[in-house]
Motif scaffolding. Sequence first.
Motif, PDB file in Angstrom:
ATOM      1  N   ARG A  44     -13.073  61.264  34.086  1.00 60.30           N
ATOM      2  CA  ARG A  44     -13.935  62.414  33.746  1.00 60.30           C
ATOM      3  C   ARG A  44     -13.188  63.395  32.853  1.00 60.30           C
ATOM      4  NH1 ARG A  44     -18.206  62.506  32.806  1.00 60.30           N
ATOM      5  NH2 ARG A  44     -18.101  64.743  32.885  1.00 60.30           N
ATOM      6  N   HIS A  45     -11.945  63.678  33.173  1.00 57.58           N
ATOM      7  CA  HIS A  45     -11.138  64.584  32.354  1.00 57.58           C
ATOM      8  C   HIS A  45     -11.036  64.046  30.923  1.00 57.58           C
ATOM      9  CE1 HIS A  45      -7.868  67.049  30.891  1.00 57.58           C
ATOM     10  NE2 HIS A  45      -7.205  65.939  30.608  1.00 57.58           N
ATOM     11  N   HIS A  46     -10.711  62.774  30.780  1.00 58.43           N
ATOM     12  CA  HIS A  46     -10.573  62.193  29.444  1.00 58.43           C
ATOM     13  C   HIS A  46     -11.909  62.179  28.696  1.00 58.43           C
ATOM     14  CE1 HIS A  46      -6.420  61.333  30.029  1.00 58.43           C
ATOM     15  NE2 HIS A  46      -6.616  60.388  30.930  1.00 58.43           N
ATOM     16  N   LEU A  47     -12.983  61.875  29.397  1.00 59.91           N
ATOM     17  CA  LEU A  47     -14.303  61.908  28.752  1.00 59.91           C
ATOM     18  C   LEU A  47     -14.642  63.311  28.270  1.00 59.91           C
ATOM     19  CD1 LEU A  47     -16.313  59.564  31.130  1.00 59.91           C
ATOM     20  CD2 LEU A  47     -15.778  59.128  28.714  1.00 59.91           C
ATOM     21  N   ASP A  48     -14.323  64.314  29.066  1.00 60.20           N
ATOM     22  CA  ASP A  48     -14.565  65.701  28.644  1.00 60.20           C
ATOM     23  C   ASP A  48     -13.794  66.022  27.372  1.00 60.20           C
ATOM     24  OD1 ASP A  48     -16.251  66.085  30.806  1.00 60.20           O
ATOM     25  OD2 ASP A  48     -14.753  67.154  32.015  1.00 60.20           O
TER      26      ASP A  48
END
Length: 90
Positions: free
Chosen positions: A47-51
């Motif tokens: 999720r962090h990387h997608l953000d």
Amino acid sequence: MEKALWYLLVGTRGGENRARIIAAIDEQPRNANQLAEQLEVDYNTVRHHLDMLQEHDIVESGGDAYGQLYFLTDRFESHREEFERVLEAM
């Protein structure tokens, strides 16, 4: 886009996972849970990387909040050659 790719993939921690996420989405649009399972990375990390990738206009989401699929943006597609050059430098 060139600067964003260098920053996200080479200039910061997590670049290898971001490159893997991009490659997985390129193969087939996926949601965050599918990416976490396929890449064997913690869901919150994905999720962090997608953000980060969304913030820099590399991926975009579609669908409702639960099970949202991620796609590569048209802007990214027009800079794919630069992405390949960055991968070679990693």
